[in-house]
Scaffold this motif. Structure first.
Motif, PDB file in Angstrom:
ATOM      1  N   GLU A 113      -4.827  11.883  -4.806  1.00 58.24           N
ATOM      2  CA  GLU A 113      -4.435  10.641  -4.131  1.00 58.24           C
ATOM      3  C   GLU A 113      -3.913   9.640  -5.161  1.00 58.24           C
ATOM      4  O   GLU A 113      -4.289   9.674  -6.324  1.00 58.24           O
ATOM      5  CB  GLU A 113      -5.662  10.050  -3.424  1.00 58.24           C
ATOM      6  CG  GLU A 113      -5.363   8.892  -2.515  1.00 58.24           C
ATOM      7  CD  GLU A 113      -6.603   8.426  -1.745  1.00 58.24           C
ATOM      8  OE1 GLU A 113      -6.567   7.308  -1.235  1.00 58.24           O
ATOM      9  OE2 GLU A 113      -7.597   9.191  -1.655  1.00 58.24           O
ATOM     10  N   VAL A 114      -3.050   8.723  -4.702  1.00 61.54           N
ATOM     11  CA  VAL A 114      -2.591   7.604  -5.526  1.00 61.54           C
ATOM     12  C   VAL A 114      -2.917   6.314  -4.785  1.00 61.54           C
ATOM     13  O   VAL A 114      -2.586   6.165  -3.609  1.00 61.54           O
ATOM     14  CB  VAL A 114      -1.081   7.672  -5.821  1.00 61.54           C
ATOM     15  CG1 VAL A 114      -0.656   6.493  -6.700  1.00 61.54           C
ATOM     16  CG2 VAL A 114      -0.715   8.991  -6.506  1.00 61.54           C
ATOM     17  N   ASN A 115      -3.567   5.382  -5.480  1.00 58.26           N
ATOM     18  CA  ASN A 115      -4.000   4.124  -4.875  1.00 58.26           C
ATOM     19  C   ASN A 115      -3.256   2.972  -5.550  1.00 58.26           C
ATOM     20  O   ASN A 115      -3.363   2.797  -6.765  1.00 58.26           O
ATOM     21  CB  ASN A 115      -5.519   3.976  -5.064  1.00 58.26           C
ATOM     22  CG  ASN A 115      -6.081   2.761  -4.350  1.00 58.26           C
ATOM     23  OD1 ASN A 115      -5.339   1.890  -3.914  1.00 58.26           O
ATOM     24  ND2 ASN A 115      -7.394   2.703  -4.252  1.00 58.26           N
ATOM     25  N   ASP A 138      -6.032   9.657  -8.549  1.00 55.88           N
ATOM     26  CA  ASP A 138      -7.170  10.571  -8.427  1.00 55.88           C
ATOM     27  C   ASP A 138      -6.695  11.998  -8.644  1.00 55.88           C
ATOM     28  O   ASP A 138      -5.789  12.470  -7.944  1.00 55.88           O
ATOM     29  CB  ASP A 138      -7.814  10.440  -7.042  1.00 55.88           C
ATOM     30  CG  ASP A 138      -8.478   9.085  -6.848  1.00 55.88           C
ATOM     31  OD1 ASP A 138      -8.669   8.380  -7.847  1.00 55.88           O
ATOM     32  OD2 ASP A 138      -8.782   8.730  -5.691  1.00 55.88           O
ATOM     33  N   LEU A 139      -7.320  12.650  -9.607  1.00 59.91           N
ATOM     34  CA  LEU A 139      -6.945  14.008  -9.986  1.00 59.91           C
ATOM     35  C   LEU A 139      -8.139  14.936  -9.868  1.00 59.91           C
ATOM     36  O   LEU A 139      -9.290  14.494  -9.926  1.00 59.91           O
ATOM     37  CB  LEU A 139      -6.439  14.032 -11.434  1.00 59.91           C
ATOM     38  CG  LEU A 139      -5.222  13.163 -11.738  1.00 59.91           C
ATOM     39  CD1 LEU A 139      -4.997  13.063 -13.242  1.00 59.91           C
ATOM     40  CD2 LEU A 139      -3.970  13.710 -11.061  1.00 59.91           C
ATOM     41  N   PHE A 186       0.839  -1.194   0.000  1.00 56.58           N
ATOM     42  CA  PHE A 186       0.000   0.000   0.000  1.00 56.58           C
ATOM     43  C   PHE A 186       0.877   1.249   0.000  1.00 56.58           C
ATOM     44  O   PHE A 186       2.023   1.214   0.447  1.00 56.58           O
ATOM     45  CB  PHE A 186      -0.891   0.030   1.250  1.00 56.58           C
ATOM     46  CG  PHE A 186      -2.125  -0.808   1.146  1.00 56.58           C
ATOM     47  CD1 PHE A 186      -3.292  -0.295   0.595  1.00 56.58           C
ATOM     48  CD2 PHE A 186      -2.128  -2.118   1.605  1.00 56.58           C
ATOM     49  CE1 PHE A 186      -4.438  -1.063   0.510  1.00 56.58           C
ATOM     50  CE2 PHE A 186      -3.271  -2.890   1.524  1.00 56.58           C
ATOM     51  CZ  PHE A 186      -4.428  -2.367   0.968  1.00 56.58           C
ATOM     52  N   LEU A 187       0.302   2.326  -0.473  1.00 57.36           N
ATOM     53  CA  LEU A 187       0.976   3.620  -0.406  1.00 57.36           C
ATOM     54  C   LEU A 187       0.375   4.435   0.728  1.00 57.36           C
ATOM     55  O   LEU A 187      -0.819   4.353   1.010  1.00 57.36           O
ATOM     56  CB  LEU A 187       0.800   4.375  -1.726  1.00 57.36           C
ATOM     57  CG  LEU A 187       1.638   3.856  -2.895  1.00 57.36           C
ATOM     58  CD1 LEU A 187       1.145   4.451  -4.202  1.00 57.36           C
ATOM     59  CD2 LEU A 187       3.110   4.161  -2.698  1.00 57.36           C
ATOM     60  N   ASP A 188       1.216   5.213   1.370  1.00 57.38           N
ATOM     61  CA  ASP A 188       0.824   6.115   2.441  1.00 57.38           C
ATOM     62  C   ASP A 188       0.646   7.506   1.820  1.00 57.38           C
ATOM     63  O   ASP A 188       1.527   7.983   1.116  1.00 57.38           O
ATOM     64  CB  ASP A 188       1.965   6.074   3.471  1.00 57.38           C
ATOM     65  CG  ASP A 188       1.799   7.033   4.624  1.00 57.38           C
ATOM     66  OD1 ASP A 188       1.647   8.241   4.362  1.00 57.38           O
ATOM     67  OD2 ASP A 188       1.866   6.576   5.772  1.00 57.38           O
ATOM     68  N   LYS A 189      -0.498   8.153   2.062  1.00 54.72           N
ATOM     69  CA  LYS A 189      -0.780   9.457   1.432  1.00 54.72           C
ATOM     70  C   LYS A 189       0.351  10.463   1.655  1.00 54.72           C
ATOM     71  O   LYS A 189       0.771  11.164   0.729  1.00 54.72           O
ATOM     72  CB  LYS A 189      -2.080  10.042   1.985  1.00 54.72           C
ATOM     73  CG  LYS A 189      -3.352   9.379   1.482  1.00 54.72           C
ATOM     74  CD  LYS A 189      -4.573  10.123   2.003  1.00 54.72           C
ATOM     75  CE  LYS A 189      -5.873   9.506   1.516  1.00 54.72           C
ATOM     76  NZ  LYS A 189      -6.151   8.192   2.127  1.00 54.72           N
TER      77      LYS A 189
END
Length: 455
Positions: A420-422, A407-408, A203-206
């Motif tokens: 955000e990037v998921n 997300d843009l 997972f990525l952390d914001k």
């Protein structure tokens, strides 16, 4: 190294030894495969010494039923094949597996919950393109083993003993599951023992994403001002600087737990918090009271505080965009799709889980107040920005990603911002499969797996 795609058929051992393979004579000659000495057969982590017999009338590849069972093959699959003359190894594959969060044998039609349809779609894609796929959960992992009891599809879902795959796609849906010692050990072990490629491995952390990308001058222009919220001074600074700020759980998803803070004309602060039934509203007389009100939440949740943006909207419902960016059969990033998401009537976030609706980019921007040139170039700008961000993540964050949900947002001047990037873009899809139709996103996922495995 020579390549081809072959129909794999089974025979009952009789005059031929069970470790003998019958191969089309033309291919034996073309690849210069020796028939007078043993070779090695490889399928994922499975290895077996074999001998090859050339046969003019054989269309593809024939292997014995006992050998097929040991390999985990239960049908007549079409597989890609490569032959390496230096190591005298005939490889079949690619063997792909997907690490999923749950399985339920009591639900034979939907054993993997909301992603069951995606799993069937990937099976269909593999059959068309020449690959083999199985699915497994953390509960199926056995330390030190060179096989896994995973799920295969053959006239229904069945458990089968399978070799460790050439490529594993991590589709675990929670950090807790992903961080289990058994899962982390398995990831390291299969990479070192079998050379397995493991992508979307975490997972990525914001906060990690924003701090990393804003350090790159070419990407900083897409970043709203953001910080990890550590105390009162950061909250006060941001609330004084911007009329609206957002608090986003650093490890949140689906729009859960986001708090919108708006400074009112009378100097008070109003918060809106996402919840299942809509947004909960609360008013605080000062920044000090606001901090007191949210400090309880800060004890259990780490927040990113982010500059509020004046997004384009339709009937006062904010619009943002989700780009699915995937690596293709050449290992290069491509934009597979971009959709507009319009927030639900009682929400300020656009996630479908919060009542948002989907639209094409063209339809969404046509409904908004935007300069004509911004409407005309919207899709191209979103596409270009998505690719730049994906390449930035790939270069600057030490992990292997093959697909990203990005997300843009677009403000009223047409400027693009990153929200955000998921690293685990949703595979849930409630639309019924049209026969054996395979979506472009699934085709591209398979293409990347073939690229990684050398097929």
């Amino acid at each position: 190294m020579s390549k081809n795609t072959l129909l794999v058929q089974m025979f009952t051992p009789g005059t031929l030894n069970e470790n003998t393979i019958v191969l089309r004579g033309k291919l034996v000659k073309q690849w210069k495969i020796p028939t007078d000495r043993p070779l090695q057969l490889a399928f994922g982590s499975f290895k077996q010494e074999i001998t090859v017999v050339a046969a003019a009338k054989t269309q593809g590849l024939r292997i014995s039923e006992p050998l097929a069972r040991r390999m985990g093959l239960f049908s007549r699959p079409v597989l890609r094949a490569t032959y390496n003359s230096t190591s005298r190894t005939l490889r079949l594959g690619p063997l792909i597996s997907v690490l999923i969060s749950r399985d339920d044998p009591k639900q034979p039609d939907k054993p993997f919950g909301a992603i069951s349809m995606f799993c069937r779609e990937l099976v269909n894609a593999c059959r068309k393109q020449g690959a083999y796929v199985y699915f497994f959960t953390p509960d199926h992992i056995e330390e030190g083993s060179d096989s896994i009891h995973g799920w295969v599809y053959e006239d229904g879902w069945h458990r089968a003993k399978m070799p460790i795959a050439d490529v594993i796609n991590n589709r675990l849906t929670t950090r807790k599951m992903e961080n289990k010692p058994s899962v982390q050990h398995f990831m390291k072990e299969v990479k070192s023992r079998f050379g397995t490629h493991f992508f979307n491995e975490r997972f990525l952390d914001k906060n990690e994403v924003f701090d990393t990308l804003k350090a790159d001058s070419s990407l900083a222009k897409f970043m709203p001002e953001s910080y990890l919220l550590k105390g009162f001074s950061t909250l006060k600074k941001m609330c004084q600087q911007y009329p609206v700020v957002f608090l986003k759980p650093v490890r949140g998803s689906l729009g859960k737990g986001i708090i919108r803070i708006a400074r009112q004309p009378d100097g008070t602060y109003q918060t809106l918090t996402t919840s299942a039934g809509g947004a909960r509203k609360q008013t605080y007389s000062s920044v000090n009271k606001l901090f007191t009100g949210i400090s309880g939440k800060m004890k259990t949740t780490r927040y990113q505080i982010q500059q509020g943006l004046t997004l384009i909207d339709y009937a006062k419902r904010p619009i943002d965009f989700r780009a699915l960016v995937q690596k293709n059969g050449y290992g290069k990033w491509n934009v597979t799709s971009i959709v507009a998401r319009i927030a639900g009537g009682n929400h300020f976030v656009s996630n479908l889980a919060r009542g948002g609706t989907l639209s094409t980019v063209k339809d969404a921007v046509s409904r908004c107040v935007l300069p004509a040139e911004a409407k005309k170039t919207a899709y191209t700008k979103l596409q270009r920005t998505s690719l730049e961000i994906a390449k930035g993540i790939d270069t600057l964050i030490p992990a292997h990603f093959g697909e990203l949900g990005i997300d843009l947002a677009m403000d009223n001047s047409g400027k693009i911002w990153l929200l955000e990037v998921n690293s685990k873009p949703s595979k849930n899809d409630n639309t019924p499969l049209n026969g054996h139709k395979v979506r472009p996103s699934v085709k591209r996922l398979l293409e990347y797996c073939c690229y990684l495995s050398g097929f």
